[in-house]
Write an enzyme that holds these catalytic residues in place. Structure first.
Site, PDB file in Angstrom:
ATOM      1  N   ASN A  14       0.897  -1.262  -0.094  1.00  0.00           N
ATOM      2  CA  ASN A  14       0.003  -0.019   0.092  1.00  0.00           C
ATOM      3  C   ASN A  14       0.966   1.233   0.092  1.00  0.00           C
ATOM      4  O   ASN A  14       0.558   2.326  -0.693  1.00  0.00           O
ATOM      5  CB  ASN A  14      -1.002  -0.036   1.155  1.00  0.00           C
ATOM      6  CG  ASN A  14      -2.126  -0.869   1.146  1.00  0.00           C
ATOM      7  OD1 ASN A  14      -2.986  -0.515   0.300  1.00  0.00           O
ATOM      8  ND2 ASN A  14      -2.064  -2.197   1.529  1.00  0.00           N
ATOM      9  N   HIS A 104      -8.120  -1.025   6.867  1.00  0.00           N
ATOM     10  CA  HIS A 104      -8.560  -2.683   7.726  1.00  0.00           C
ATOM     11  C   HIS A 104      -8.890  -3.506   6.806  1.00  0.00           C
ATOM     12  O   HIS A 104      -9.689  -3.158   6.020  1.00  0.00           O
ATOM     13  CB  HIS A 104      -9.340  -2.214   8.827  1.00  0.00           C
ATOM     14  CG  HIS A 104      -9.482  -3.525   9.703  1.00  0.00           C
ATOM     15  ND1 HIS A 104      -8.366  -3.820  10.579  1.00  0.00           N
ATOM     16  CD2 HIS A 104     -10.184  -4.426   9.799  1.00  0.00           C
ATOM     17  CE1 HIS A 104      -8.724  -5.110  11.172  1.00  0.00           C
ATOM     18  NE2 HIS A 104      -9.695  -5.449  10.326  1.00  0.00           N
TER      19      HIS A 104
HETATM   20  C1  GAR Z   1      -2.997  -4.576   4.468  1.00  0.00           C
HETATM   21  O1  GAR Z   1      -3.977  -5.616   4.004  1.00  0.00           O
HETATM   22  C2  GAR Z   1      -3.717  -3.754   5.768  1.00  0.00           C
HETATM   23  O2  GAR Z   1      -5.213  -3.871   5.635  1.00  0.00           O
HETATM   24  C3  GAR Z   1      -3.410  -4.788   6.838  1.00  0.00           C
HETATM   25  O3  GAR Z   1      -1.967  -4.857   6.678  1.00  0.00           O
HETATM   26  C4  GAR Z   1      -1.845  -5.178   5.485  1.00  0.00           C
HETATM   27  C5  GAR Z   1      -0.456  -4.494   5.099  1.00  0.00           C
HETATM   28  O4  GAR Z   1      -0.196  -4.741   3.675  1.00  0.00           O
HETATM   29  N1  GAR Z   1      -3.534  -3.935   8.205  1.00  0.00           N
HETATM   30  C6  GAR Z   1      -4.188  -4.391   9.121  1.00  0.00           C
HETATM   31  O5  GAR Z   1      -4.515  -5.306   9.224  1.00  0.00           O
HETATM   32  C7  GAR Z   1      -4.414  -3.459  10.242  1.00  0.00           C
HETATM   33  N2  GAR Z   1      -5.126  -3.802  11.347  1.00  0.00           N
HETATM   34  P1  GAR Z   1       0.863  -3.858   2.963  1.00  0.00           P
HETATM   35  O6  GAR Z   1       2.210  -3.904   4.051  1.00  0.00           O
HETATM   36  O7  GAR Z   1       1.244  -4.919   1.680  1.00  0.00           O
HETATM   37  O8  GAR Z   1       0.630  -2.503   2.667  1.00  0.00           O
END
Ligand code: GAR
Length: 185
Positions: A14, A104
């Site tokens: 992200n 989330h």
């Molecule tokens: C994402 O899916 C985000 O929604 C989740 O961590 C991932 C990070 O992905 N966040 C949570 O679970 C917060 N409670 P990334 O490191 O590839 O961006």
């Protein structure tokens, strides 16, 4: 123009999408990456884009206020959590009222709260035999996943889905929407 700090500790996909988005969209700029680990993908992504990064110490983050000086130095006006797993302390929510958001990987208020992150969320959704999941973008307060909801998008969950296949669908939704929602705030 928003001067954005991204707080991230995971793989940083992200983070990467948001950095790219605001290279073209002048409503914001990613000016700082904040992480809790030196050795992670987020830091190398920051380095690749020549974006300054700051590594947090848990005790200082929770009990001190030194981070405010760092954010001030970079003139940060908006904080984006993207896979950041520590609870945000009151001094930050007070200083950045209405200007901290989180993504989330489920449809809050379901599947939120302490310990509900990443694959734990997808496993819980599958165990409950949900036919739908999705993403929630919300304001951040001092409790995990309880701030006001700004945006949700859904995807179908099939009986054949695994935590990994569901994570892939969720990541696709996140990459499609998060930067646009940030830009619109
Ligand atoms: C994402 O899916 C985000 O929604 C989740 O961590 C991932 C990070 O992905 N966040 C949570 O679970 C917060 N409670 P990334 O490191 O590839 O961006």
């Amino acid at each position: 123009m928003k001067r954005i700090a991204i707080f991230a500790s995971g793989s940083g996909t992200n983070t990467e999408v948001i950095i790219h988005h605001f290279k073209a969209d002048t409503s914001g700029e990613v000016v700082l990456i904040v992480s809790n680990k030196v050795e992670n993908r987020v830091v190398s992504r920051a380095q690749n884009h020549n974006i300054p990064y700051h590594i947090l110490d848990r005790v200082v983050f929770t009990e001190g206020r030194g981070l405010l000086d760092v954010l001030d130095k970079h003139k940060v006006t908006f904080i984006v959590l993207a896979g950041f797993m520590w609870l945000i302390p009151g001094y930050l929510t007070d200083t950045f009222q209405g200007r901290i958001i989180n993504i989330h990987p489920a449809l809050l208020p379901k599947y939120g709260g302490k310990g509900m992150y990443g694959m734990h969320v997808h496993r819980a959704v599958l165990e409950a035999k949900e036919v739908e999941s999705g993403i929630t973008i919300h304001h951040v307060n001092e409790n995990y996943d309880e701030g006001q909801i700004i945006f949700q998008a859904t995807c179908q969950v099939h009986a054949s889905d695994t935590p990994e296949s569901l994570a892939k669908k969720i990541h696709a939704l996140e990459h499609e929407h998060y930067a646009n929602v940030i830009a619109g705030l």
